[in-house]
Design an enzyme around this catalytic site. Structure first.
Site: not given
Length: 300
Positions: A138, A166
């Site tokens: 992420y 992400k």
């Protein structure tokens, strides 16, 4: 699509319901998870930053993962947020998520301590080495204070357990460079850039607005993949008031919980300090925006 979507296409970064006295509400957790999958999500991220992971205990995180798996684990991917600023703690949370039966882990860049790129490489490598689950990195420098630079991502892409990113970096060219050079599956982690990231090759979204419009996000992805670019643009344009309401007016968790409360889908909108509930003026503005965006439960 040439890159598989290892965790589905439409994932909502799910909020964590609490009671009025701040306790974890597991009945509401299960109900919301079912509701979100019924709405069109084929994956859920739990215990992420939208799940107020900074203020939930390890035991609470484990309860949330198990509750969501029991509720929808046979219908949707369940990805557990396990990232912290401490490599050892992140590894421990990953092991707990695997034991609970999660389908993957989301590991955010260590925040506040701002490690150099060598530190990020060592952190993510250690976490992936220890992981029994596929890992989604992420990248959100606006929250963590440091980006995962392109060369670091290229090196991490060689790890067998690291399968996805992400992406909330907001650097479309950096994203393009990694997509061109690796097989990493990219997910839009920024609702403001969902369609642009699909255009670059993202396989799906990890969305906050998905609490309200997962069905329309799924339709947009399907349209784009089918070559119906104009339709995808139209769907995206129609979502603009929703994105503005949830992602730009105030903190996203506050806005989502207020919206779910207004829809009577997760009543109360309760948060843990230091987050606070949306005030009356904010709720009035939220109603206007979500009505303009065609969200059910909000009169035009």
């Amino acid at each position: 699509m040439t890159t598989p979507a290892p965790f589905g296409r439409v994932l909502t970064a799910m909020v964590t319901p609490f009671t009025a006295d701040g306790e974890l509400d597991l009945d509401a957790v299960a109900a919301l998870a079912i509701d979100l999958v019924d709405l069109g999500n084929d994956g859920l991220v739990v215990n992420g930053t939208t799940g107020e992971s900074a203020t939930t205990s390890d035991a609470e995180k484990d309860s949330v993962v198990r509750t969501v798996l029991d509720a929808v684990g046979d219908r949707a991917y369940v990805v557990a947020g396990t990232g912290t600023s401490d490599t050892r703690h992140t590894i421990e949370l990953g092991a707990a998520a695997a034991k609970a039966g999660a389908h993957g882990v989301l590991v955010v860049t260590p925040y506040y301590n701002k490690p150099p790129q060598a530190g990020l490489l060592a952190h993510f490598t250690a976490v992936a080495d220890a992981a029994d689950l596929p890992v989604m990195l992420y990248d959100i420098p606006g929250r963590t204070g440091v980006a995962i630079e392109t060369q670091t991502l290229l090196r991490l892409a060689d790890h067998r357990q690291i399968v996805a990113v992400k992406d909330a970096k907001g650097d479309l060219f950096a994203t393009q460079q990694v997509l061109a050079a690796t097989d990493l599956a990219y997910y839009s982690g920024d609702d403001l850039l969902n369609l642009p990231l699909l255009a670059l090759g993202a396989v799906g979204v990890v969305s906050v607005t998905g609490h309200l419009v997962a069905d329309r996000l799924a339709a947009m992805i399907t349209a784009y993949e089918s070559g119906e670019v104009a339709l995808a643009r139209d769907i995206n344009a129609g979502l603009t008031p929703v994105t503005a309401a949830i992602m730009t007016r105030t903190q996203g968790v506050i806005a989502v919980k207020a919206a779910l409360d207004e829809q009577r889908r997760s009543e109360g909108g309760f948060l843990r300090a230091p987050l606070v509930r949306m005030d009356a003026e904010g709720v009035a503005r939220l109603r206007i925006d979500l009505a303009a965006g065609g969200v059910p439960g909000f009169a035009a």
